[in-house]
Design a protein around this motif. Structure first.
Motif, short mmCIF file in Angstrom:
data_model
loop_
_atom_site.label_atom_id
_atom_site.label_comp_id
_atom_site.label_asym_id
_atom_site.label_seq_id
_atom_site.Cartn_x
_atom_site.Cartn_y
_atom_site.Cartn_z
N CYS A 190 8.36 -61.95 -11.09
CA CYS A 190 8.69 -63.36 -11.04
C CYS A 190 8.90 -63.76 -9.59
O CYS A 190 8.97 -62.92 -8.70
CB CYS A 190 9.95 -63.65 -11.85
SG CYS A 190 11.42 -62.83 -11.22
N CYS A 229 12.02 -62.20 -7.81
CA CYS A 229 11.86 -60.78 -7.48
C CYS A 229 10.88 -60.60 -6.32
O CYS A 229 11.09 -59.77 -5.45
CB CYS A 229 11.38 -59.99 -8.69
SG CYS A 229 12.67 -59.71 -9.92
N CYS A 237 8.79 -55.88 -12.36
CA CYS A 237 9.72 -56.93 -11.99
C CYS A 237 11.12 -56.37 -12.09
O CYS A 237 11.52 -55.88 -13.15
CB CYS A 237 9.53 -58.12 -12.93
SG CYS A 237 10.31 -59.59 -12.33
N GLY A 238 11.85 -56.42 -10.98
CA GLY A 238 13.17 -55.82 -10.93
C GLY A 238 14.14 -56.38 -11.95
O GLY A 238 14.98 -55.65 -12.48
N CYS A 239 14.01 -57.65 -12.26
CA CYS A 239 14.98 -58.29 -13.17
C CYS A 239 14.63 -58.05 -14.63
O CYS A 239 15.44 -58.32 -15.51
CB CYS A 239 15.07 -59.77 -12.89
SG CYS A 239 13.57 -60.67 -13.30
ZN LIG Z 1 11.89 -60.73 -11.81
#
Ligand SMILES: [Zn+2]
Length: 295
Positions: A118, A121, A109-111
């Protein structure tokens, strides 16, 4: 070499033909064919516990028949609407599904908020993939104020604006990654649940088709709650659902940094260009003309 018997050849032909036709259809369509024919029987007794006030309704013998007709009709028009899908929608759907599948496999997940990805993402990922595939895709955020009918709210989803057809002009395709969940109700009847189960989770649809689906599902929700003698939340109303995907929204186009899937066709896009699409003006006049008959 054994020859294929004539009837088998016919079957093969029929199978490949139906494969050809159904290949373009929404995933739910074939499931629908199966579940519709197998789950048809024994429905009438299932709602009895919900109708605790049967005595009053008993004299109205036609009421049961009318209810049965209603649900049959909703199922049929839902199926027809789900299956009426264009090649543009089909292609966008397959790019979307591939992106979702690969994101799930990557498990990142990038965040950094979620271990396995999520929603935001995932939407960014899918949007980037669609852009890479040459589509004008964006993350759309709709936001609406409360009115006497519905409370305020906001919703985020994806879209693609397609200008490739000179005949049809600009076509907008909505992409919702959690479509079925939007219509699930905790204490719904079996009849309603069955209808919702026919919806694909990842839904890709032109505006008109989505509008028809919302109409079908919201009138089913209304009927379901009426049958169960329960109050329907205002966020279940057709107007609210329409505001989510079909109201004014802010389109954010951005090209996320991609390590894979970069194609030569990739054109550089502004990092984040904001434009506002207001489709409500176009949508409103159609809202009350029951293009899909709800009996
Ligand atoms: Zn995310």
């Amino acid at each position: 070499m054994a020859r294929i018997p004539a009837n088998t050849a016919q079957e093969l032909l029929a199978a490949s033909f139906s494969g050809m036709v159904f290949g373009f259809l929404e995933d739910g369509c074939q499931e629908f064919e199966q579940s519709y024919s197998s789950s048809d029987g024994g429905q009438s007794s299932q709602e009895n516990e919900a109708m605790f006030d049967m005595d009053d309704d008993q004299e109205d013998a036609g009421e049961d028949e009318k209810d049965k007709k209603f649900w049959e009709n909703q199922n049929q028009i839902l199926q027809a609407t789900l299956c009426r899908t264009s090649s543009l929608e089909t292609t966008i759907r397959s790019v979307t599904k591939e992106a979702v599948r690969e994101s799930a496999g990557a498990g990142v997940c990038g965040c950094g908020k979620a271990a396995s990805g999520c929603r935001s993402c995932l939407m960014r990922e899918v949007c980037g993939r669609l852009c890479n595939a040459g589509y004008d895709s964006a993350i759309c955020k709709s936001r609406w104020r409360s009115s006497p009918d519905i409370p305020s709210g906001e919703h985020t989803f994806l879209d693609v604006v397609d200008n490739s057809s000179s005949r049809k002009g600009q076509v907008r395709v909505i992409i919702e990654l959690n479509f079925r969940a939007e219509f699930e109700m905790a204490r719904a009847s079996d009849k309603y649940n069955r209808l919702v189960q026919r919806l694909p989770e990842i839904f890709v649809s032109k505006v008109e088709r989505l509008q028809n689906l919302i109409k079908i599902l919201c009138s089913a929700a209304k009927k379901c709650m009426k049958e169960k003698k329960m109050h329907m939340g205002p966020w279940r109303k057709q107007k609210y659902m329409q505001a989510k995907w079909l109201g004014a929204c802010k389109r954010t186009t951005s090209t996320p940094p991609f390590s894979m899937g970069q194609s030569d066709r990739l054109r550089l896009r502004p990092k984040s260009s904001m434009l506002t699409v207001d489709l409500l003006g176009e949508i409103m006049p159609n809202m009350h003309c029951a293009a899909v008959a709800v009996v």
